[in-house]
Each structure stands twice: as C-alpha cells, then as structure tokens.
Design a protein around this motif. Structure first.
Motif, PDB file in Angstrom:
ATOM      1  N   GLN A 302      30.381 -34.490 -35.880  1.00 53.59           N
ATOM      2  CA  GLN A 302      31.022 -33.739 -34.573  1.00 53.59           C
ATOM      3  C   GLN A 302      30.687 -35.143 -33.481  1.00 53.59           C
ATOM      4  OE1 GLN A 302      27.869 -31.167 -33.491  1.00 53.59           O
ATOM      5  NE2 GLN A 302      29.327 -29.818 -32.081  1.00 53.59           N
ATOM      6  N   PHE A 303      29.726 -35.752 -33.596  1.00 53.74           N
ATOM      7  CA  PHE A 303      29.868 -37.397 -32.304  1.00 53.74           C
ATOM      8  C   PHE A 303      30.571 -38.189 -32.217  1.00 53.74           C
ATOM      9  CE2 PHE A 303      25.635 -35.218 -32.460  1.00 53.74           C
ATOM     10  CZ  PHE A 303      25.047 -35.692 -31.322  1.00 53.74           C
ATOM     11  N   ASP A 304      31.745 -38.109 -33.513  1.00 55.81           N
ATOM     12  CA  ASP A 304      33.442 -39.029 -33.162  1.00 55.81           C
ATOM     13  C   ASP A 304      33.776 -37.982 -31.752  1.00 55.81           C
ATOM     14  OD1 ASP A 304      32.530 -39.991 -35.280  1.00 55.81           O
ATOM     15  OD2 ASP A 304      34.107 -38.919 -36.629  1.00 55.81           O
ATOM     16  N   ALA A 305      33.367 -37.407 -31.131  1.00 56.93           N
ATOM     17  CA  ALA A 305      33.876 -36.914 -30.117  1.00 56.93           C
ATOM     18  C   ALA A 305      32.953 -36.977 -29.278  1.00 56.93           C
ATOM     19  CB  ALA A 305      34.460 -34.989 -30.104  1.00 56.93           C
ATOM     20  N   PHE A 306      32.510 -37.759 -29.178  1.00 57.98           N
ATOM     21  CA  PHE A 306      31.414 -37.461 -27.960  1.00 57.98           C
ATOM     22  C   PHE A 306      31.897 -38.303 -26.709  1.00 57.98           C
ATOM     23  CE2 PHE A 306      27.355 -39.543 -24.882  1.00 57.98           C
ATOM     24  CZ  PHE A 306      27.060 -38.040 -25.053  1.00 57.98           C
ATOM     25  N   PRO A 307      31.447 -37.967 -25.931  1.00 59.76           N
ATOM     26  CA  PRO A 307      32.380 -38.831 -24.230  1.00 59.76           C
ATOM     27  C   PRO A 307      31.606 -40.122 -23.829  1.00 59.76           C
ATOM     28  CG  PRO A 307      31.805 -36.736 -23.444  1.00 59.76           C
ATOM     29  CD  PRO A 307      31.069 -36.656 -24.637  1.00 59.76           C
ATOM     30  N   ALA A 396      16.821 -36.940 -34.354  1.00 59.82           N
ATOM     31  CA  ALA A 396      16.580 -36.109 -32.752  1.00 59.82           C
ATOM     32  C   ALA A 396      17.074 -35.332 -32.066  1.00 59.82           C
ATOM     33  CB  ALA A 396      15.926 -36.951 -32.098  1.00 59.82           C
ATOM     34  N   PRO A 397      17.201 -34.191 -32.448  1.00 56.13           N
ATOM     35  CA  PRO A 397      18.090 -33.527 -30.916  1.00 56.13           C
ATOM     36  C   PRO A 397      18.520 -33.745 -29.775  1.00 56.13           C
ATOM     37  CG  PRO A 397      16.407 -31.841 -31.421  1.00 56.13           C
ATOM     38  CD  PRO A 397      16.139 -33.501 -32.066  1.00 56.13           C
ATOM     39  N   TYR A 398      20.358 -34.203 -29.503  1.00 63.23           N
ATOM     40  CA  TYR A 398      20.824 -34.736 -28.560  1.00 63.23           C
ATOM     41  C   TYR A 398      20.176 -34.877 -27.102  1.00 63.23           C
ATOM     42  CZ  TYR A 398      22.859 -37.925 -25.455  1.00 63.23           C
ATOM     43  OH  TYR A 398      24.111 -38.655 -24.367  1.00 63.23           O
ATOM     44  N   PHE A 399      19.161 -33.401 -27.126  1.00 61.74           N
ATOM     45  CA  PHE A 399      18.784 -33.138 -26.226  1.00 61.74           C
ATOM     46  C   PHE A 399      17.596 -33.202 -25.800  1.00 61.74           C
ATOM     47  CE2 PHE A 399      19.199 -29.692 -29.011  1.00 61.74           C
ATOM     48  CZ  PHE A 399      17.615 -28.821 -29.310  1.00 61.74           C
ATOM     49  N   ARG A 400      16.643 -34.491 -27.154  1.00 61.87           N
ATOM     50  CA  ARG A 400      15.725 -34.289 -26.910  1.00 61.87           C
ATOM     51  C   ARG A 400      15.338 -35.992 -26.220  1.00 61.87           C
ATOM     52  NH1 ARG A 400      11.562 -36.749 -31.639  1.00 61.87           N
ATOM     53  NH2 ARG A 400       9.410 -36.442 -29.728  1.00 61.87           N
ATOM     54  N   ILE A 401      15.522 -36.055 -24.733  1.00 62.19           N
ATOM     55  CA  ILE A 401      15.690 -37.067 -24.348  1.00 62.19           C
ATOM     56  C   ILE A 401      14.462 -37.524 -23.357  1.00 62.19           C
ATOM     57  CG2 ILE A 401      17.160 -38.715 -22.170  1.00 62.19           C
ATOM     58  CD1 ILE A 401      19.525 -36.278 -22.350  1.00 62.19           C
ATOM     59  N   PHE A 402      13.898 -38.878 -24.339  1.00 68.12           N
ATOM     60  CA  PHE A 402      12.235 -39.735 -23.692  1.00 68.12           C
ATOM     61  C   PHE A 402      12.657 -39.574 -22.711  1.00 68.12           C
ATOM     62  CE2 PHE A 402      11.973 -40.208 -28.257  1.00 68.12           C
ATOM     63  CZ  PHE A 402      11.124 -39.464 -28.810  1.00 68.12           C
ATOM     64  N   ALA A 464      24.859 -32.753 -20.265  1.00 66.57           N
ATOM     65  CA  ALA A 464      26.138 -32.202 -19.915  1.00 66.57           C
ATOM     66  C   ALA A 464      27.488 -32.711 -20.830  1.00 66.57           C
ATOM     67  CB  ALA A 464      26.755 -32.255 -18.102  1.00 66.57           C
ATOM     68  N   ALA A 465      27.185 -33.788 -21.173  1.00 67.91           N
ATOM     69  CA  ALA A 465      28.057 -34.181 -22.288  1.00 67.91           C
ATOM     70  C   ALA A 465      28.037 -34.030 -23.757  1.00 67.91           C
ATOM     71  CB  ALA A 465      27.711 -36.117 -22.404  1.00 67.91           C
ATOM     72  N   TYR A 466      26.992 -33.611 -24.010  1.00 66.22           N
ATOM     73  CA  TYR A 466      26.592 -33.336 -25.013  1.00 66.22           C
ATOM     74  C   TYR A 466      26.856 -31.704 -25.353  1.00 66.22           C
ATOM     75  CZ  TYR A 466      23.746 -31.252 -28.507  1.00 66.22           C
ATOM     76  OH  TYR A 466      23.025 -30.803 -30.177  1.00 66.22           O
ATOM     77  N   GLN A 467      26.947 -30.498 -24.208  1.00 66.14           N
ATOM     78  CA  GLN A 467      27.856 -29.559 -24.219  1.00 66.14           C
ATOM     79  C   GLN A 467      29.047 -29.835 -24.150  1.00 66.14           C
ATOM     80  OE1 GLN A 467      25.762 -26.592 -24.701  1.00 66.14           O
ATOM     81  NE2 GLN A 467      24.173 -28.072 -24.845  1.00 66.14           N
ATOM     82  N   ALA A 468      29.829 -30.852 -23.478  1.00 61.18           N
ATOM     83  CA  ALA A 468      31.447 -30.639 -23.584  1.00 61.18           C
ATOM     84  C   ALA A 468      31.672 -31.387 -25.054  1.00 61.18           C
ATOM     85  CB  ALA A 468      31.492 -32.107 -23.268  1.00 61.18           C
ATOM     86  N   MET A 469      30.971 -31.852 -25.896  1.00 59.44           N
ATOM     87  CA  MET A 469      30.681 -32.166 -27.492  1.00 59.44           C
ATOM     88  C   MET A 469      31.261 -31.070 -28.075  1.00 59.44           C
ATOM     89  SD  MET A 469      28.694 -34.351 -30.506  1.00 59.44           S
ATOM     90  CE  MET A 469      28.146 -33.533 -30.392  1.00 59.44           C
ATOM     91  N   ARG A 470      29.788 -30.203 -27.480  1.00 61.47           N
ATOM     92  CA  ARG A 470      29.737 -29.019 -28.483  1.00 61.47           C
ATOM     93  C   ARG A 470      31.162 -28.409 -28.243  1.00 61.47           C
ATOM     94  NH1 ARG A 470      24.154 -26.669 -28.900  1.00 61.47           N
ATOM     95  NH2 ARG A 470      25.426 -25.899 -30.667  1.00 61.47           N
ATOM     96  N   SER A 471      31.707 -27.578 -27.469  1.00 62.72           N
ATOM     97  CA  SER A 471      32.249 -26.947 -27.162  1.00 62.72           C
ATOM     98  C   SER A 471      33.645 -27.394 -27.488  1.00 62.72           C
ATOM     99  CB  SER A 471      32.871 -26.572 -25.598  1.00 62.72           C
ATOM    100  OG  SER A 471      32.856 -27.775 -24.886  1.00 62.72           O
ATOM    101  N   MET A 472      33.802 -28.609 -27.314  1.00 70.06           N
ATOM    102  CA  MET A 472      35.373 -29.001 -28.304  1.00 70.06           C
ATOM    103  C   MET A 472      34.758 -29.259 -29.948  1.00 70.06           C
ATOM    104  SD  MET A 472      36.011 -32.562 -26.607  1.00 70.06           S
ATOM    105  CE  MET A 472      37.159 -33.009 -27.773  1.00 70.06           C
TER     106      MET A 472
END
Length: 473
Positions: A302-307, A396-402, A464-472
């Motif tokens: 899925q992360f192949d589409a990450f911006p 770690a979930p992508y949305f876990r941002i230190f 926002a980038a993570y959400q855009a990837m998930r929507s794809m």
C-alpha cells in the motif's frame, strides 16, 4: 593428515564457532581464510564505518589465530575462484563456513556449495549468529511471522542456554603462502575521519567479551528503565560485535544464565527485556529471509502509492549532518557521525523526523545509516526503517509521529545528551534546550539553525498524505 578450509565471513571469533569446531573434529589441519569480495553483497556493499570495523576485527582475529600457530589467509576476488585455488594449492578436502542470511549471501553460498560438491569437495555450513534459523520457526498456519510478540513467544520457548565450545589452544596449520595483509584490503579511510570511532570502540572478540562483562556487571540491572535515556550508559553497545560475529547470541544467553544463578531473581527479571531485544534481531532476520525484497521495497505494498516528497539536496544534507534545527534529532546524527553509533531511542526519533516531518522516503535514511553505522546490518536496518515509516512488519502506525520536543523532554530531561553533542547550545541558558527556536535572541547568538520545518504543520501534512494514500487503496 587431512586438511579443511575454514572460510571466515562475519563470524570473526574462535569461541563458540560451530564451523571451526566441526572442521577440527573431522580434520587434522586447518587453513583459515577471509575473502574480501564486497561486490558479492551488491547492492548493499559494506559502508565506510563497517569497513573500518572490519579492518580492526580482522586484525584482532589474525592475532588470535597466530597465537594458536596458524595464519589467517587474506584474499580478494571471486569467492568461489579463491576457494577453488586454495583447495588446489593446499590439498584440502572440505570447506566449512557459518551462514549469512542476506539475500545476496544466500544466493552466493548456495551456488558455491553446489559448485564445490560438484567438484568432489565437501562443503558444510552452520548457524553461528542467530538463536533460531529463519526457516525453523513458523506460525500455526505454516507461514512466516509478521508480528514480533507471537514470534518471540515461540522462539523464546526454544532457547536452551548452553556453554559454547572454547577456542582451541593450538591449531595445526596447513602451510600456504600468504596472499595479502589486512592493510592490502584497503578498508580504512584515506582521509582520517575515524578518530571518534577509535575513541569509542574496541573491535574484536576480546572487546565483545569485555563489553558483555561490563554490561552484566552494571547497566543490565537497570536496563528496563534506563535503555531509553540516551545520556546514560544504559545499553550493552554489543550490536557491532554481534554483526561481525565477534560474539554470538548463544554466548550472551549463557552469560545471562551463569550470572543470573548468583545474582538472584530480580537480576534475572531485569535481564529479560534485554533478551527480548536480541529476539528483535532474530525477528529482523526472519523477515529478511522470508521477504527478501524489503531492503529496497515496502513490505506493505500500500505504501508504494505514498506521496513522498522529492528530496531537496540541501535539506537532506542538513539532516545527515545534524543541522535540522531540532536538537535531539541533530544530537543523534552528530553522535552517529562521530562514533558510528546512535542510541536506539534517538534512532527512532531521527527516522520519524525524516519520514514524517520531512516526508522523505525511508530509503534515504536507510542508505545513510548503512554507510555511517558500525553496526550496519541489512536485516536490522531494513526492519527499523520500515517499522518507523509504517510500511513494514509489526510497524508503528504511520500516524504515530514522534514529537521530538516532548520525547527530548521525557528521555533527556536535563538536556545532557543534547548539550554533549550540540556544544553551540550548551552554554546559552535556554529555558528548554529541546525547543531553542522559542528564544530567538539566544538562538541567533548560538549560531544554531532554525528548524527545517514546523513540527506541527509538517505533522498535519504527513497525516493528510497518509489519508490520501489510504483513499487510493
């Protein structure tokens, strides 16, 4: 008298060396050899810090072997060609080695073992670097593990502490003309940037044993609480010794077992979190074996589409050299540049900042670590970066941002770590050493840079980038 070749690779020790022991049981004479063939590891040839360590580790091994009456042969070139030449000149009947688990090494060793056997030469390989072989542990469904906790539960139950075989006092040599000295391998830097490495490390099996002894006598008792505090000597610093095989996990397990008998239940309980960290090392090799594409590709497609952002050369260099304007991130990167090592908690913060605040592909960080870490290990490096990026196994979930400010305040509360590695901030009197940009006058006087990005804004952009990837997907 029969002769065996012992092919050293990343098992640079004589104690608890299965290939060495097997060769000595079956043969009277031994021809030890190290073949320098970095291109056989492509595209992950050893980096500059690893080559520095290798030079000194080979020098230490050479001295150990000489003390036992045998010379370490040093060669360069194609491994199979060198082994065939040594077999011809020495009259040896067999080649022994300990396994490596990187994809390129597995392919090479499989090819060499088959070729040698077709030549009529015996070829034997052994496990000298892991608790459990990657193919010997499976889920209930018969597949590989992707989550650490059930993996470790299974692997931990299989661990049987044992004393490793001691190095022989004497080895009967097979006389073959020496090909190279360690210096001929040209492993050391041409420009002397390695003073910090020389101050920080003692490569070789003796250095590994000393580090383990010191750790068991000191920091291990408080490891659970202190391992996350980068200003304290709360970790073992055994990782480069393990990578080069100067000590084995089995030796460490036995040392923990021996020490725990006298130290009591509280000490043994304190040792368990450290043993679990060694389990993460095995788990990383398990993942690399079953998913050999992951050093260059996401485990989670899925992360192949990450911006990801296109890297800005100046921004990337600022990260590499510890000039991001985020103190604990910069302290870690300067520690790395000076010593070839970085505290594990800070590695996560440094990686999170690159992947999430700068939003650069994790490979940019993995390649920098590969060149600058003395413990650069393909399995651990890959797993660590993909874990932080959110694209790997048990990640770690992508949305876990230190948040590096709150992390610094929590794990370096008095700023000792930051002040050690960022001397320009040490005497300025900041109210918070972890957010100096909040005091512009002091920051300007220090010469320390403004942050490359706003932490809060870059966090929102990453989400926002993570959400855009998930929507794809």
């Amino acid at each position: 008298m029969t002769t065996a070749i012992l092919w050293f690779r990343r098992d640079l020790r004589l104690d608890d060396n299965p290939a060495l022991q097997a060769a000595l049981r079956a043969h009277e004479r031994l021809l030890p050899v190290y073949i320098h063939a970095p291109d056989e590891a492509a595209p992950w040839q050893p980096g500059a810090a690893s080559r520095w360590w290798l030079h000194h580790s080979l020098t230490a091994l050479q001295a150990q072997l000489r003390a036992r009456g045998v010379e370490l042969q040093l060669a360069r070139g194609d491994s199979l060609a060198v082994l065939r030449d040594l077999l011809r000149t020495s009259g040896a009947e067999a080649v022994y080695w300990n396994r490596q688990y990187e994809p390129a090494a597995i392919a090479r060793d499989t090819r060499i073992k088959q070729a040698l056997r077709e030549d009529g030469c015996a070829a034997h390989s052994f496990n000298a670097s892991l608790f459990v072989e990657p193919w010997d542990i499976r889920t209930g469904q018969g597949g590989p593990y992707r989550v650490f906790t059930p993996y470790w539960r299974n692997a931990r139950a299989q661990l049987q502490p044992r004393p490793g075989a001691a190095a022989p006092a004497r080895i009967t040599p097979c006389s073959v003309n020496a090909r190279h000295a360690v210096a001929d391998l040209a492993l050391l830097p041409r420009i002397a940037w390695d003073a910090g490495l020389r101050e920080s490390w003692r490569p070789g099996a003796a250095g590994a044993a000393e580090a383990l002894e010191d750790f068991c006598a000191g920091a291990l008792r408080g490891y659970r609480e202190q391992r996350d505090w980068p200003a304290q000597a709360g970790t073992s610093r055994l990782s480069p010794h393990l990578h080069f095989g100067e000590i084995s996990p089995a030796q460490i397990l036995w040392k923990l077992e021996e020490t725990g008998r006298d130290a009591g239940a509280a000490w043994r309980e304190a040792a368990e979190p450290f043993l679990r960290e060694l389990g993460w090392r095995d788990f990383s090799h398990h993942l690399l074996y079953h998913f050999p594409h992951t050093p260059l590709q996401n485990l989670n497609p899925q992360f192949d589409a990450f911006p990801w952002r296109e890297p800005d050369a100046q921004q990337l260099q600022a990260w590499q050299r510890g000039r991001t304007g985020i103190p604990i991130v910069d302290a870690g990167l300067r520690e790395l540049w000076h010593t070839g090592w970085m505290h594990n908690r800070v590695r996560m913060l440094v990686a999170s900042f690159l992947c999430k605040n700068l939003r650069l592909h994790w490979l940019h960080g993995a390649r920098w670590f590969w060149d600058t870490l003395v413990d650069a290990d393909l399995a651990n490096n890959t797993q660590g970066w993909q874990w932080t990026a959110g694209s790997g196994a048990d990640a770690a979930p992508y949305f876990r941002i230190f948040n590096p400010v709150t992390q610094g305040e929590r794990f370096d509360p008095d700023g000792a770590y930051v002040r050690r590695w960022l001397p320009e901030l040490a005497g300025q009197g900041f109210k918070s050493i972890h957010s100096p940009w909040r005091e512009p006058a002091l920051l300007a006087r220090s010469g320390y840079p403004q942050p490359l990005v706003d932490l809060a804004a870059s966090r929102e952009e990453a989400l926002a980038a993570y959400q855009a990837m998930r929507s794809m997907g």
